[in-house]
Motif scaffolding. Structure first.
Motif, PDB file in Angstrom:
ATOM      1  N   ARG A  38     -28.363  11.793   3.870  1.00  0.00           N
ATOM      2  CA  ARG A  38     -27.532  11.607   3.404  1.00  0.00           C
ATOM      3  C   ARG A  38     -26.158  12.038   3.065  1.00  0.00           C
ATOM      4  NH1 ARG A  38     -29.368  10.561  -3.055  1.00  0.00           N
ATOM      5  NH2 ARG A  38     -27.799   9.627  -4.018  1.00  0.00           N
ATOM      6  N   LEU A  39     -25.424  11.752   3.373  1.00  0.00           N
ATOM      7  CA  LEU A  39     -23.615  12.532   3.641  1.00  0.00           C
ATOM      8  C   LEU A  39     -23.050  12.012   2.437  1.00  0.00           C
ATOM      9  CD1 LEU A  39     -21.791  14.518   4.540  1.00  0.00           C
ATOM     10  CD2 LEU A  39     -20.888  12.833   6.383  1.00  0.00           C
ATOM     11  N   GLN A  40     -22.579  12.999   1.479  1.00  0.00           N
ATOM     12  CA  GLN A  40     -21.282  12.925  -0.384  1.00  0.00           C
ATOM     13  C   GLN A  40     -20.214  13.779   0.356  1.00  0.00           C
ATOM     14  OE1 GLN A  40     -23.716  13.740  -3.186  1.00  0.00           O
ATOM     15  NE2 GLN A  40     -24.803  11.709  -3.144  1.00  0.00           N
ATOM     16  N   GLU A  65     -19.581  11.146  -3.720  1.00  0.00           N
ATOM     17  CA  GLU A  65     -20.032   9.632  -3.615  1.00  0.00           C
ATOM     18  C   GLU A  65     -20.580   9.790  -2.049  1.00  0.00           C
ATOM     19  OE1 GLU A  65     -16.454   7.052  -2.310  1.00  0.00           O
ATOM     20  OE2 GLU A  65     -15.652   8.643  -3.584  1.00  0.00           O
ATOM     21  N   ASP A  66     -21.853   8.886  -1.924  1.00  0.00           N
ATOM     22  CA  ASP A  66     -22.045   8.770  -0.962  1.00  0.00           C
ATOM     23  C   ASP A  66     -21.932   7.621  -0.041  1.00  0.00           C
ATOM     24  OD1 ASP A  66     -24.524   9.178  -1.095  1.00  0.00           O
ATOM     25  OD2 ASP A  66     -24.959   7.518  -2.572  1.00  0.00           O
ATOM     26  N   ALA A  67     -21.170   8.642   1.932  1.00  0.00           N
ATOM     27  CA  ALA A  67     -20.578   8.029   2.291  1.00  0.00           C
ATOM     28  C   ALA A  67     -21.773   7.963   3.471  1.00  0.00           C
ATOM     29  CB  ALA A  67     -19.656   9.605   3.429  1.00  0.00           C
ATOM     30  N   TYR A  68     -22.679   8.072   3.560  1.00  0.00           N
ATOM     31  CA  TYR A  68     -23.265   7.217   4.838  1.00  0.00           C
ATOM     32  C   TYR A  68     -25.254   7.580   4.752  1.00  0.00           C
ATOM     33  CZ  TYR A  68     -26.293   7.299   9.640  1.00  0.00           C
ATOM     34  OH  TYR A  68     -27.170   7.113  10.616  1.00  0.00           O
ATOM     35  N   ILE A  69     -25.970   6.809   4.574  1.00  0.00           N
ATOM     36  CA  ILE A  69     -27.556   7.295   4.278  1.00  0.00           C
ATOM     37  C   ILE A  69     -27.806   6.712   6.081  1.00  0.00           C
ATOM     38  CG2 ILE A  69     -29.345   6.814   3.501  1.00  0.00           C
ATOM     39  CD1 ILE A  69     -28.133   6.825   0.836  1.00  0.00           C
ATOM     40  N   PRO A  92     -30.383   7.484  10.214  1.00  0.00           N
ATOM     41  CA  PRO A  92     -30.573   8.439  10.739  1.00  0.00           C
ATOM     42  C   PRO A  92     -29.810   9.173  11.802  1.00  0.00           C
ATOM     43  CG  PRO A  92     -30.861   6.593  11.562  1.00  0.00           C
ATOM     44  CD  PRO A  92     -30.203   6.041  10.188  1.00  0.00           C
ATOM     45  N   GLU A  93     -28.068   8.662  12.167  1.00  0.00           N
ATOM     46  CA  GLU A  93     -27.617   9.681  12.729  1.00  0.00           C
ATOM     47  C   GLU A  93     -27.255  10.667  12.369  1.00  0.00           C
ATOM     48  OE1 GLU A  93     -26.832   8.908  15.934  1.00  0.00           O
ATOM     49  OE2 GLU A  93     -28.294   6.648  15.506  1.00  0.00           O
ATOM     50  N   GLN A  94     -27.076  11.908  13.064  1.00  0.00           N
ATOM     51  CA  GLN A  94     -26.503  13.297  12.938  1.00  0.00           C
ATOM     52  C   GLN A  94     -24.671  13.280  12.666  1.00  0.00           C
ATOM     53  OE1 GLN A  94     -29.674  15.107  14.524  1.00  0.00           O
ATOM     54  NE2 GLN A  94     -29.454  16.422  13.313  1.00  0.00           N
ATOM     55  N   GLU A  95     -24.049  12.476  12.694  1.00  0.00           N
ATOM     56  CA  GLU A  95     -22.930  12.792  12.267  1.00  0.00           C
ATOM     57  C   GLU A  95     -21.924  10.912  11.723  1.00  0.00           C
ATOM     58  OE1 GLU A  95     -20.922  12.861  16.506  1.00  0.00           O
ATOM     59  OE2 GLU A  95     -21.016  11.322  16.318  1.00  0.00           O
ATOM     60  N   PHE A  96     -20.962  11.519  11.268  1.00  0.00           N
ATOM     61  CA  PHE A  96     -20.198  10.052  10.741  1.00  0.00           C
ATOM     62  C   PHE A  96     -18.918  10.910  10.243  1.00  0.00           C
ATOM     63  CE2 PHE A  96     -19.485   7.550   6.819  1.00  0.00           C
ATOM     64  CZ  PHE A  96     -19.663   6.433   7.055  1.00  0.00           C
ATOM     65  N   LEU A  97     -18.035   9.348  10.296  1.00  0.00           N
ATOM     66  CA  LEU A  97     -17.076   9.874  10.229  1.00  0.00           C
ATOM     67  C   LEU A  97     -16.694   9.193   9.159  1.00  0.00           C
ATOM     68  CD1 LEU A  97     -13.683  10.389  11.917  1.00  0.00           C
ATOM     69  CD2 LEU A  97     -13.409   8.365  12.231  1.00  0.00           C
ATOM     70  N   VAL A  98     -15.825   9.940   8.046  1.00  0.00           N
ATOM     71  CA  VAL A  98     -15.353   9.570   7.150  1.00  0.00           C
ATOM     72  C   VAL A  98     -13.780   9.377   6.941  1.00  0.00           C
ATOM     73  CG1 VAL A  98     -15.399  10.417   4.625  1.00  0.00           C
ATOM     74  CG2 VAL A  98     -17.421  11.524   5.482  1.00  0.00           C
ATOM     75  N   LEU A  99     -13.968   7.597   6.478  1.00  0.00           N
ATOM     76  CA  LEU A  99     -11.885   7.469   6.187  1.00  0.00           C
ATOM     77  C   LEU A  99     -11.178   7.130   4.809  1.00  0.00           C
ATOM     78  CD1 LEU A  99     -13.082   4.171   8.659  1.00  0.00           C
ATOM     79  CD2 LEU A  99     -12.208   6.009   9.273  1.00  0.00           C
ATOM     80  N   ASP A 123      -6.753  11.493   2.334  1.00  0.00           N
ATOM     81  CA  ASP A 123      -5.936  11.796   2.341  1.00  0.00           C
ATOM     82  C   ASP A 123      -5.454  13.152   2.697  1.00  0.00           C
ATOM     83  OD1 ASP A 123      -5.092   9.963   0.572  1.00  0.00           O
ATOM     84  OD2 ASP A 123      -5.749  10.969  -1.685  1.00  0.00           O
ATOM     85  N   PRO A 124      -4.728  13.468   3.863  1.00  0.00           N
ATOM     86  CA  PRO A 124      -3.393  14.707   3.871  1.00  0.00           C
ATOM     87  C   PRO A 124      -3.540  15.394   3.112  1.00  0.00           C
ATOM     88  CG  PRO A 124      -2.369  12.314   5.488  1.00  0.00           C
ATOM     89  CD  PRO A 124      -3.162  12.004   4.221  1.00  0.00           C
ATOM     90  N   HIS A 125      -4.357  16.766   3.982  1.00  0.00           N
ATOM     91  CA  HIS A 125      -3.627  18.003   3.509  1.00  0.00           C
ATOM     92  C   HIS A 125      -4.370  18.180   1.987  1.00  0.00           C
ATOM     93  CE1 HIS A 125      -0.919  18.785   6.388  1.00  0.00           C
ATOM     94  NE2 HIS A 125      -0.024  18.269   6.089  1.00  0.00           N
ATOM     95  N   THR A 126      -5.214  17.716   2.208  1.00  0.00           N
ATOM     96  CA  THR A 126      -5.741  17.580   0.456  1.00  0.00           C
ATOM     97  C   THR A 126      -7.538  18.416   1.193  1.00  0.00           C
ATOM     98  OG1 THR A 126      -5.309  15.646  -0.625  1.00  0.00           O
ATOM     99  CG2 THR A 126      -6.963  16.260  -1.112  1.00  0.00           C
ATOM    100  N   ASP A 127      -8.284  18.820   0.124  1.00  0.00           N
ATOM    101  CA  ASP A 127      -8.778  19.651   0.287  1.00  0.00           C
ATOM    102  C   ASP A 127     -10.351  18.847  -0.228  1.00  0.00           C
ATOM    103  OD1 ASP A 127      -8.748  21.648   2.296  1.00  0.00           O
ATOM    104  OD2 ASP A 127      -9.058  23.305   0.429  1.00  0.00           O
ATOM    105  N   HIS A 128     -11.599  18.750   0.920  1.00  0.00           N
ATOM    106  CA  HIS A 128     -12.288  17.645  -0.161  1.00  0.00           C
ATOM    107  C   HIS A 128     -13.878  18.736   0.741  1.00  0.00           C
ATOM    108  CE1 HIS A 128      -9.535  14.518   0.384  1.00  0.00           C
ATOM    109  NE2 HIS A 128     -10.713  13.284  -0.796  1.00  0.00           N
ATOM    110  N   LEU A 129     -15.750  18.049  -0.389  1.00  0.00           N
ATOM    111  CA  LEU A 129     -16.264  19.298  -0.057  1.00  0.00           C
ATOM    112  C   LEU A 129     -17.374  18.240   0.484  1.00  0.00           C
ATOM    113  CD1 LEU A 129     -16.634  21.129  -3.239  1.00  0.00           C
ATOM    114  CD2 LEU A 129     -16.452  22.111  -1.322  1.00  0.00           C
ATOM    115  N   PHE A 130     -17.937  18.421   1.673  1.00  0.00           N
ATOM    116  CA  PHE A 130     -19.364  18.168   2.488  1.00  0.00           C
ATOM    117  C   PHE A 130     -20.137  18.344   1.744  1.00  0.00           C
ATOM    118  CE2 PHE A 130     -14.398  17.312   4.403  1.00  0.00           C
ATOM    119  CZ  PHE A 130     -14.907  15.264   4.232  1.00  0.00           C
TER     120      PHE A 130
END
Length: 444
Positions: free
Chosen positions: A208-210, A220-224, A226-233, A236-243
């Motif tokens: 589960r990736l948030q 917020e959930d981005a992916y649930i 069995p895979e071990q990678e996901f492209l979060v679309l 906004d550029p130049h904006t820090d995000h926590l994963f």
């Protein structure tokens, strides 16, 4: 200054520089230790609060459930008591009425016996007649005790034992989460997140990736899955995000502790289709293009808003709706925008047709990919092939042959070939040409 003095001065300068570098490295390590200590103490404090809150809520819930169960059982006792006592009360009223009647008959009998001789015969006759009407030999039946309900409560310690067993195994405290984020790669308007399992004994069923903005907002959930990678679309550029990521074990319903949050961002502008192109309707983010029926005869090529594809990236076209197939249909990459072109099947472009044919500079290759259908994802990967210098000053843009190694994937197949260009390019446009309405293409 003598040579010896100059040598000593140079050596002293080098020692000072080395000491400065040494102090800087130590200060960085002190900062790292401070961050590590902050993480340990901060996470420990959060774990304590989470444990206290959870067990307080659990205790309140269990107390409420026990009170509700006690109320139900007491109500059952009340119902049994009322239903059982009601016939006893009726029997008691009948007996008490009989006692009252017997008392009255006794009084009349005593009066009849004590009356004078002249009245005695009439009194005794009347008394005897009344006694016969009462049926003194008929007695109401009183239930024996074995037939009367004896209310009891059946209680045992099995619940307490089960609760004790579950409580003793409820919850856990771990020093490290079973999964951690391994890599964050910036992509145009997105971030590719990769994670790995660090606990070999933890059997993973789902991940589960948030994510959230680092300055504010809720995760917020981005992916649930069995895979071990996901492209979060749609970032906004130049904006820090926590994963952060967690996992769920096989056969379990609860999620593991979260990984240590990692900060990621992208400096690359998102891929967007060019607005205002005839025959195409774009989504609000301009990353989805739908072939409309406003220009059914001719729509030409829909290009990207800018040359946002760079070698080393992966460009993906996702087909979310389909229309009638045409041999002129194509999706791919090109060096520039030719406004009059009807298809990407032209010079200075590589593309794939909806029937799976691959075109390089307008020529069809012998290798073919699966047909593009609903849900298909077509990927383009390119890298510069190292060549000998093509000019005296080794500047690719001055002319000569420039070669790109291209990989196009569709379904479970891919084709790899070299794309030869007249001049070096730093970035490329992407585009699509769809002859008939109904097609919808997402690019990322």
């Amino acid at each position: 200054m003598s040579i010896e003095a100059e040598a000593l001065l140079q050596e002293a300068k080098e020692s000072i520089e080395a000491a400065q570098n040494y102090r800087s490295e130590l200060q960085q390590r002190l900062h790292g230790l401070s961050q590590a200590r902050k993480q340990v103490r901060g996470s420990s404090s959060q774990a304590r609060e989470a444990l206290k809150r959870h067990f307080s809520e659990l205790q309140a819930a269990v107390t409420r459930l026990l009170a509700e169960r006690l109320s139900v059982l007491l109500s059952e006792v009340d119902v049994i008591e009322q239903d059982s006592v009601r016939p006893l009360d009726d029997c008691q009223k009948l007996i008490e009425h009989g006692v009252s009647t017997a008392d009255e008959l006794l009084r009349e009998g005593e009066v009849a016996i004590r009356c004078g001789v002249g009245e005695k015969e009439d009194k005794l006759g009347s008394f005897t007649k009344k006694a016969l009407q009462i049926q003194l030999d008929s007695l109401p039946e009183v239930p024996v005790l074995v037939d009367v309900p004896c209310v009891s409560a059946q209680l045992d310690d099995s619940l307490l034992y089960a609760v004790r067993e579950r409580v003793s195994r409820h919850g856990s405290v771990s020093s490290h989460p079973p999964v951690q984020i391994e890599e964050l790669q910036e992509r145009p308007g997105s971030v590719l997140v990769r994670w790995c399992k660090v606990d070999d004994e933890f059997a993973v069923q789902d991940y589960r990736l948030q994510y959230r903005r680092s300055v504010s907002g809720q995760y917020e959930d981005a992916y649930i899955g069995p895979e071990q990678e996901f492209l979060v679309l749609h970032l906004d550029p130049h904006t820090d995000h926590l994963f952060r990521v967690c996992a769920r074990g096989e056969g379990r319903t609860e999620w593991s502790p979260w990984s240590v949050p990692q900060t990621g961002y992208t400096t690359l502008a998102p891929h967007e289709w060019c607005p205002g192109s005839e025959g195409y309707i774009l989504s609000s983010r301009r990353n989805i293009a739908m072939r409309s029926d406003s220009s059914p005869s001719k729509a030409g090529v829909l290009y990207s808003n800018a040359p946002t594809y760079f070698c080393g990236q992966t460009l993906t076209f996702k087909i979310s709706a389909t229309g009638q197939v045409d041999k002129r249909d194509s999706i791919g990459l090109c060096v520039g925008c030719e406004g009059e072109a009807e298809s990407l099947q032209r010079d200075q472009a590589v593309c794939i047709s909806t029937n799976g044919a691959v075109f390089v500079n307008g020529k069809e290759m012998t290798n073919q990919l699966p047909s593009v259908t609903l849900g298909s994802a077509v990927t383009f990967d390119m890298e510069v092939v190292n060549l000998l210098p093509v000019s005296n000053n080794n500047n690719l843009s001055d002319g000569g042959n420039f070669k790109l190694r291209v990989t196009i994937g569709s379904g479970n197949r891919e084709v790899v070939f070299d794309w030869l260009l007249d001049q070096g390019v730093d970035c490329l446009f992407f585009g699509c040409s769809l002859a008939h309405p109904g097609w919808k293409v997402l690019v990322f």
